[in-house]
Design a protein around this motif. Structure first.
Motif, PDB file in Angstrom:
ATOM      1  N   GLY A  33       0.925  -1.024   0.035  1.00 19.03           N
ATOM      2  CA  GLY A  33      -0.004  -0.021   0.059  1.00 19.03           C
ATOM      3  C   GLY A  33       0.903   1.344   0.158  1.00 19.03           C
ATOM      4  O   GLY A  33       0.470   2.139  -0.636  1.00 19.03           O
ATOM      5  N   SER A  53       1.062   4.485  -2.273  1.00 24.45           N
ATOM      6  CA  SER A  53       0.887   5.940  -1.854  1.00 24.45           C
ATOM      7  C   SER A  53       2.088   6.579  -2.359  1.00 24.45           C
ATOM      8  O   SER A  53       1.790   7.777  -2.758  1.00 24.45           O
ATOM      9  CB  SER A  53       0.854   5.542  -0.248  1.00 24.45           C
ATOM     10  N   LEU A  92      -3.636  -1.999   5.478  1.00 22.41           N
ATOM     11  CA  LEU A  92      -3.747  -1.451   4.083  1.00 22.41           C
ATOM     12  C   LEU A  92      -3.987  -0.042   3.935  1.00 22.41           C
ATOM     13  O   LEU A  92      -3.309   0.839   3.343  1.00 22.41           O
ATOM     14  CB  LEU A  92      -4.558  -2.229   3.308  1.00 22.41           C
ATOM     15  N   GLY A 110      -0.848   1.873   5.032  1.00 25.54           N
ATOM     16  CA  GLY A 110       0.284   1.959   3.763  1.00 25.54           C
ATOM     17  C   GLY A 110      -0.248   3.016   2.673  1.00 25.54           C
ATOM     18  O   GLY A 110       0.460   3.560   2.482  1.00 25.54           O
ATOM     19  N   LEU A 111      -1.480   2.894   2.539  1.00 22.64           N
ATOM     20  CA  LEU A 111      -1.957   3.846   1.417  1.00 22.64           C
ATOM     21  C   LEU A 111      -1.911   5.283   1.990  1.00 22.64           C
ATOM     22  O   LEU A 111      -2.012   6.110   0.987  1.00 22.64           O
ATOM     23  CB  LEU A 111      -3.541   3.564   1.113  1.00 22.64           C
TER      24      LEU A 111
END
Length: 409
Positions: A268, A272, A317, A320-321
């Protein structure tokens, strides 16, 4: 920035993109050391019979070596070029892995990880600074792609080494990493021998000088300010990244599930970073960094009520994004506001600060866990540090705007 679009064939050229691809490949191998220690942390804790905070010590030493290396190696790249420095650092990384396999205590492992961290640093700030010279209009996305090598290494290698870790243990996995580093990094390093021409430096200097005036801050003052902001965001960032495997073990899900969440988090983060790179080319580094910091804070808040398996996967997730583009944005800001010929040292200094934040946060979260018996307060500690980063970015953004209004008046 648009008035400097009169680039030569050098900037954003076909060779520049080829060099970026080679840089990414090197980064995906050179950066593994800082993630491998996270994956083996539960095994190390059990083997040496130490506390959670003590088991975090090898990671902390890794990040200290990584932090110092980003500054020292960055300066070396400014002087000798990235190719020679890569060869030396590859040998240092492999030597560190070798010493780690021979360690008989948590202290000796920590010392080996210090060397691994120092050598591994070449795959982050110094490579980012080098590739930033080869792009102007697409510098944001180029920096983001180069920085993604760090996360890709953490997402891919634990999966590749999973069978070795399960069947033969972490020492065998480290031996594989040592051989892989020498076999991949050194040959690719010789492909990066081409130097940046003086004309490209002059073009970059013109753009950065105009931006520096808009901030009203000297390069040194801006460096220290960005360094403090970097500590704040990365103390917060380290809580899930460093302790997600141990957190899953505590909840009864096991280290394999934690490693999967770490991989999901880092994948993720790659997405990003790429999105943030595109945004940085449109909005600039400061606004992009502020956006990422706010999103990271929201993601940390989501961890507080989440302890079920599915919700942890989803929040990891989201985390991470949210946070992947923060650290590369510092490099974009440095290149936007500071002299091009000092890029290695300036980017290295700010990266050093962010990594020291990761090291401090990794240890601090373990200490808070030992004191409270829970990771809840460790998450709140990260949220507070994240607030410091947001405040600094808001102040810098408002200062740049006020300086621009004064000049217009």
């Amino acid at each position: 920035m648009r008035r400097y679009d009169m680039t030569s064939s050098f900037n954003d050229s076909r060779y520049a993109w080829l060099r970026l691809a080679l840089t990414l490949a090197i980064a995906m191998v050179a950066n593994v050391g800082m993630w491998a220690i996270i994956v083996i942390m539960p095994a190390v804790e059990a083997e040496f019979g130490v506390s959670r905070a003590s088991a975090s010590l090898p990671y902390t030493l890794t990040m200290i070596g990584f932090a110092v290396g980003n500054f020292v190696v960055g300066r070396a790249v400014d002087t000798w070029g990235v190719s020679r420095v890569l060869v030396v650092c590859a040998i240092a990384i492999a030597s560190g892995y070798g010493l780690a396999t021979l360690s008989g205590s948590i202290l000796s492992l920590s010392m080996a990880q210090l060397l691994i961290g120092f050598g591994t640093s070449v795959g982050f700030g110094p490579l980012i600074a080098d590739i930033s010279h080869w792009f102007l209009k697409r510098r944001g996305i180029a920096v983001a792609i180069a920085a993604s090598g760090n996360y890709l290494s953490g997402a891919i290698w634990p999966i590749l080494l999973a069978d070795i870790l399960e069947d033969q243990g972490w020492r065998a996995a480290y031996a594989v990493l040592a051989m892989s580093t020498l076999a991949v990094v050194i040959p690719l390093a010789f492909a990066l021998r081409r130097q940046v021409p003086d004309s490209a430096h002059q073009l970059a200097e013109a753009a950065s000088s105009a931006n520096a005036v808009s901030s009203g801050l000297s390069p040194r003052a801006l460096s220290w300010l960005l360094g403090l902001a970097g500590v704040g965001c990365c103390v917060a960032m380290s809580m899930p990244q460093v302790h997600i495997v141990s957190y899953c073990v505590d909840l009864g899900y096991g280290p394999a599930v934690g490693a999967e969440m770490l991989a999901l988090m880092l994948l993720g983060g790659v997405g990003s970073r790429l999105v943030s790179g595109f945004l940085a080319d449109q909005l600039g580094g400061v606004k992009t960094l502020l956006l990422g910091s706010v999103l990271q804070c929201i993601a940390l808040l989501l961890y507080l009520p989440s302890d079920a398996l599915i919700s942890l996967y989803v929040v990891s997730l989201i985390f991470g994004l949210s946070q992947g583009g923060i650290v590369p944005s510092y490099a974009v800001i440095v290149r936007e506001y500071m002299p091009a010929r000092e890029a290695g040292a300036r980017v290295g200094f700010v990266m050093m600060a962010t990594i020291l934040g990761m090291a401090l946060g990794g240890w601090m979260s373990g200490w808070v866990y030992d004191v409270t018996g829970s990771y809840q307060m460790a998450f709140w500690n990260g949220i507070a540090w994240n607030g410091l980063n947001i405040a600094i970015m808001l102040w810098l953004l408002s200062r740049s705007r006020s300086q621009g209004m004064l000049r217009t008046a």
